[in-house]
Scaffold this motif. Structure first.
Motif, PDB file in Angstrom:
ATOM      1  N   GLY A  59       0.791  -1.215   0.000  1.00 31.97           N
ATOM      2  CA  GLY A  59       0.000   0.000   0.000  1.00 31.97           C
ATOM      3  C   GLY A  59       0.827   1.271   0.000  1.00 31.97           C
ATOM      4  O   GLY A  59       0.284   2.366  -0.059  1.00 31.97           O
ATOM      5  N   ARG A  60       2.125   1.155   0.034  1.00 28.62           N
ATOM      6  CA  ARG A  60       2.995   2.324   0.079  1.00 28.62           C
ATOM      7  C   ARG A  60       3.531   2.663  -1.302  1.00 28.62           C
ATOM      8  O   ARG A  60       3.720   1.801  -2.144  1.00 28.62           O
ATOM      9  CB  ARG A  60       4.162   2.075   1.023  1.00 28.62           C
ATOM     10  CG  ARG A  60       3.667   1.912   2.437  1.00 28.62           C
ATOM     11  CD  ARG A  60       4.817   1.783   3.391  1.00 28.62           C
ATOM     12  NE  ARG A  60       4.269   1.821   4.734  1.00 28.62           N
ATOM     13  CZ  ARG A  60       4.024   2.942   5.396  1.00 28.62           C
ATOM     14  NH1 ARG A  60       4.300   4.098   4.880  1.00 28.62           N
ATOM     15  NH2 ARG A  60       3.496   2.898   6.595  1.00 28.62           N
ATOM     16  N   ASN A 108      12.308  -9.591 -14.334  1.00 29.94           N
ATOM     17  CA  ASN A 108      11.425  -9.889 -13.209  1.00 29.94           C
ATOM     18  C   ASN A 108      11.612  -8.992 -11.991  1.00 29.94           C
ATOM     19  O   ASN A 108      10.722  -8.919 -11.148  1.00 29.94           O
ATOM     20  CB  ASN A 108      11.610 -11.346 -12.768  1.00 29.94           C
ATOM     21  CG  ASN A 108      11.197 -12.319 -13.841  1.00 29.94           C
ATOM     22  OD1 ASN A 108      10.196 -12.116 -14.510  1.00 29.94           O
ATOM     23  ND2 ASN A 108      11.989 -13.356 -14.032  1.00 29.94           N
ATOM     24  N   PHE A 109      12.759  -8.333 -11.875  1.00 27.12           N
ATOM     25  CA  PHE A 109      13.062  -7.579 -10.666  1.00 27.12           C
ATOM     26  C   PHE A 109      13.499  -6.158 -10.970  1.00 27.12           C
ATOM     27  O   PHE A 109      14.168  -5.897 -11.968  1.00 27.12           O
ATOM     28  CB  PHE A 109      14.163  -8.267  -9.858  1.00 27.12           C
ATOM     29  CG  PHE A 109      13.740  -9.579  -9.270  1.00 27.12           C
ATOM     30  CD1 PHE A 109      13.069  -9.634  -8.070  1.00 27.12           C
ATOM     31  CD2 PHE A 109      13.999 -10.766  -9.933  1.00 27.12           C
ATOM     32  CE1 PHE A 109      12.659 -10.839  -7.527  1.00 27.12           C
ATOM     33  CE2 PHE A 109      13.608 -11.980  -9.409  1.00 27.12           C
ATOM     34  CZ  PHE A 109      12.923 -12.022  -8.197  1.00 27.12           C
ATOM     35  N   VAL A 110      13.100  -5.240 -10.065  1.00 26.04           N
ATOM     36  CA  VAL A 110      13.530  -3.850 -10.139  1.00 26.04           C
ATOM     37  C   VAL A 110      13.997  -3.426  -8.751  1.00 26.04           C
ATOM     38  O   VAL A 110      13.649  -4.051  -7.752  1.00 26.04           O
ATOM     39  CB  VAL A 110      12.390  -2.913 -10.615  1.00 26.04           C
ATOM     40  CG1 VAL A 110      12.024  -3.187 -12.052  1.00 26.04           C
ATOM     41  CG2 VAL A 110      11.169  -3.008  -9.723  1.00 26.04           C
ATOM     42  N   LEU A 111      14.781  -2.366  -8.699  1.00 26.56           N
ATOM     43  CA  LEU A 111      15.213  -1.776  -7.438  1.00 26.56           C
ATOM     44  C   LEU A 111      14.312  -0.586  -7.174  1.00 26.56           C
ATOM     45  O   LEU A 111      14.144   0.267  -8.049  1.00 26.56           O
ATOM     46  CB  LEU A 111      16.678  -1.341  -7.526  1.00 26.56           C
ATOM     47  CG  LEU A 111      17.315  -0.809  -6.252  1.00 26.56           C
ATOM     48  CD1 LEU A 111      17.423  -1.931  -5.220  1.00 26.56           C
ATOM     49  CD2 LEU A 111      18.693  -0.254  -6.551  1.00 26.56           C
ATOM     50  N   VAL A 112      13.687  -0.550  -5.998  1.00 23.65           N
ATOM     51  CA  VAL A 112      12.759   0.533  -5.671  1.00 23.65           C
ATOM     52  C   VAL A 112      13.182   1.220  -4.382  1.00 23.65           C
ATOM     53  O   VAL A 112      13.898   0.659  -3.559  1.00 23.65           O
ATOM     54  CB  VAL A 112      11.296   0.031  -5.541  1.00 23.65           C
ATOM     55  CG1 VAL A 112      10.775  -0.497  -6.851  1.00 23.65           C
ATOM     56  CG2 VAL A 112      11.162  -1.008  -4.452  1.00 23.65           C
ATOM     57  N   ASP A 113      12.723   2.442  -4.227  1.00 20.32           N
ATOM     58  CA  ASP A 113      12.943   3.232  -3.021  1.00 20.32           C
ATOM     59  C   ASP A 113      11.769   4.198  -2.931  1.00 20.32           C
ATOM     60  O   ASP A 113      10.974   4.301  -3.859  1.00 20.32           O
ATOM     61  CB  ASP A 113      14.266   3.980  -3.108  1.00 20.32           C
ATOM     62  CG  ASP A 113      14.781   4.451  -1.754  1.00 20.32           C
ATOM     63  OD1 ASP A 113      14.081   4.249  -0.747  1.00 20.32           O
ATOM     64  OD2 ASP A 113      15.881   5.031  -1.709  1.00 20.32           O
ATOM     65  N   GLY A 114      11.652   4.888  -1.848  1.00 19.19           N
ATOM     66  CA  GLY A 114      10.546   5.826  -1.662  1.00 19.19           C
ATOM     67  C   GLY A 114      10.046   5.731  -0.247  1.00 19.19           C
ATOM     68  O   GLY A 114      10.829   5.829   0.697  1.00 19.19           O
ATOM     69  N   ASP A 115       8.749   5.485  -0.077  1.00 15.25           N
ATOM     70  CA  ASP A 115       8.177   5.361   1.261  1.00 15.25           C
ATOM     71  C   ASP A 115       8.360   3.941   1.792  1.00 15.25           C
ATOM     72  O   ASP A 115       7.602   3.477   2.632  1.00 15.25           O
ATOM     73  CB  ASP A 115       6.696   5.751   1.254  1.00 15.25           C
ATOM     74  CG  ASP A 115       6.185   6.053   2.644  1.00 15.25           C
ATOM     75  OD1 ASP A 115       7.002   6.349   3.532  1.00 15.25           O
ATOM     76  OD2 ASP A 115       4.965   5.970   2.864  1.00 15.25           O
ATOM     77  N   ILE A 116       9.338   3.246   1.267  1.00 16.99           N
ATOM     78  CA  ILE A 116       9.721   1.914   1.719  1.00 16.99           C
ATOM     79  C   ILE A 116      11.239   1.884   1.795  1.00 16.99           C
ATOM     80  O   ILE A 116      11.898   2.820   1.380  1.00 16.99           O
ATOM     81  CB  ILE A 116       9.208   0.811   0.763  1.00 16.99           C
ATOM     82  CG1 ILE A 116       9.882   0.916  -0.603  1.00 16.99           C
ATOM     83  CG2 ILE A 116       7.705   0.864   0.614  1.00 16.99           C
ATOM     84  CD1 ILE A 116       9.584  -0.236  -1.535  1.00 16.99           C
ATOM     85  N   ARG A 117      11.774   0.801   2.327  1.00 17.18           N
ATOM     86  CA  ARG A 117      13.228   0.634   2.304  1.00 17.18           C
ATOM     87  C   ARG A 117      13.678   0.372   0.878  1.00 17.18           C
ATOM     88  O   ARG A 117      12.955  -0.245   0.105  1.00 17.18           O
ATOM     89  CB  ARG A 117      13.637  -0.562   3.160  1.00 17.18           C
ATOM     90  CG  ARG A 117      13.553  -0.316   4.614  1.00 17.18           C
ATOM     91  CD  ARG A 117      14.101  -1.463   5.427  1.00 17.18           C
ATOM     92  NE  ARG A 117      14.590  -2.572   4.617  1.00 17.18           N
ATOM     93  CZ  ARG A 117      14.728  -3.800   5.052  1.00 17.18           C
ATOM     94  NH1 ARG A 117      14.403  -4.093   6.278  1.00 17.18           N
ATOM     95  NH2 ARG A 117      15.185  -4.749   4.272  1.00 17.18           N
ATOM     96  N   ARG A 118      14.880   0.818   0.542  1.00 19.60           N
ATOM     97  CA  ARG A 118      15.429   0.520  -0.783  1.00 19.60           C
ATOM     98  C   ARG A 118      15.639  -0.986  -0.862  1.00 19.60           C
ATOM     99  O   ARG A 118      16.299  -1.569  -0.013  1.00 19.60           O
ATOM    100  CB  ARG A 118      16.762   1.238  -0.974  1.00 19.60           C
ATOM    101  CG  ARG A 118      17.343   1.040  -2.353  1.00 19.60           C
ATOM    102  CD  ARG A 118      18.570   1.875  -2.546  1.00 19.60           C
ATOM    103  NE  ARG A 118      18.176   3.268  -2.662  1.00 19.60           N
ATOM    104  CZ  ARG A 118      18.761   4.139  -3.469  1.00 19.60           C
ATOM    105  NH1 ARG A 118      19.770   3.777  -4.217  1.00 19.60           N
ATOM    106  NH2 ARG A 118      18.351   5.383  -3.509  1.00 19.60           N
ATOM    107  N   ARG A 119      15.037  -1.596  -1.890  1.00 20.87           N
ATOM    108  CA  ARG A 119      15.139  -3.041  -2.014  1.00 20.87           C
ATOM    109  C   ARG A 119      14.815  -3.522  -3.413  1.00 20.87           C
ATOM    110  O   ARG A 119      14.204  -2.806  -4.182  1.00 20.87           O
ATOM    111  CB  ARG A 119      14.221  -3.735  -1.020  1.00 20.87           C
ATOM    112  CG  ARG A 119      12.745  -3.466  -1.289  1.00 20.87           C
ATOM    113  CD  ARG A 119      11.789  -4.208  -0.371  1.00 20.87           C
ATOM    114  NE  ARG A 119      11.979  -3.834   0.990  1.00 20.87           N
ATOM    115  CZ  ARG A 119      11.887  -4.678   2.014  1.00 20.87           C
ATOM    116  NH1 ARG A 119      11.582  -5.922   1.809  1.00 20.87           N
ATOM    117  NH2 ARG A 119      12.076  -4.278   3.240  1.00 20.87           N
ATOM    118  N   ARG A 120      15.212  -4.740  -3.672  1.00 21.13           N
ATOM    119  CA  ARG A 120      14.880  -5.412  -4.920  1.00 21.13           C
ATOM    120  C   ARG A 120      13.482  -5.999  -4.769  1.00 21.13           C
ATOM    121  O   ARG A 120      13.166  -6.619  -3.758  1.00 21.13           O
ATOM    122  CB  ARG A 120      15.895  -6.529  -5.165  1.00 21.13           C
ATOM    123  CG  ARG A 120      15.672  -7.292  -6.433  1.00 21.13           C
ATOM    124  CD  ARG A 120      16.685  -8.402  -6.512  1.00 21.13           C
ATOM    125  NE  ARG A 120      16.270  -9.475  -5.625  1.00 21.13           N
ATOM    126  CZ  ARG A 120      16.370 -10.762  -5.918  1.00 21.13           C
ATOM    127  NH1 ARG A 120      16.913 -11.143  -7.031  1.00 21.13           N
ATOM    128  NH2 ARG A 120      15.970 -11.666  -5.057  1.00 21.13           N
TER     129      ARG A 120
END
Length: 121
Positions: free
Chosen positions: A18-19, A30-42
């Motif tokens: 939900g974030r 299949n995978f991306v690296l994300v950050d924002g209102d969550i921890r930076r993670r794959r």
């Protein structure tokens, strides 16, 4: 590919469901690296719901710069994230006030922390 760098997404699975997050690097199909209102993670792309918003960012952007860009585009960030990553700087607080008003702190705190059941959607 729909999930290009800068695409704003909503996380669908896990404790951060939900974030809002932003794709900052594409790892493979299949995978991306994300950050924002969550921890930076794959993250598996099946666990993300892309929105129509795309931020103008560079690959591998720093978390602080990403948060500033999210606030400029009126994407809220939780107080939990700002405190956890030591991002409560005067510049970020000013950006929050400009885009969300004087009650920015209430808005940021109302999002809650991951795993507490509050959703942004």
């Amino acid at each position: 590919m729909l999930l290009d760098i800068g695409r704003v997404c909503i996380k669908l699975k896990g404790r951060e469901a939900g974030r809002y997050c932003v794709v900052i690097d594409v790892i493979d199909n299949n995978f991306v690296l994300v950050d924002g209102d969550i921890r930076r993670r794959r993250v598996n792309i099946k666990h993300l719901e892309p929105t129509d918003k795309v931020l103008n960012i560079n690959k591998g952007i720093k978390t602080e710069d990403l948060i500033k860009e999210m606030l400029k585009n009126k994407i809220p960030v939780s107080y939990w994230k700002l405190k956890k990553d030591n991002l409560l700087t005067s510049e970020i607080i000013e950006l929050y006030k400009q885009n969300f008003g004087e009650k920015w702190e209430e808005i940021a705190k109302s999002i809650g922390s991951p795993g507490k059941g509050k959703l942004i959607i």
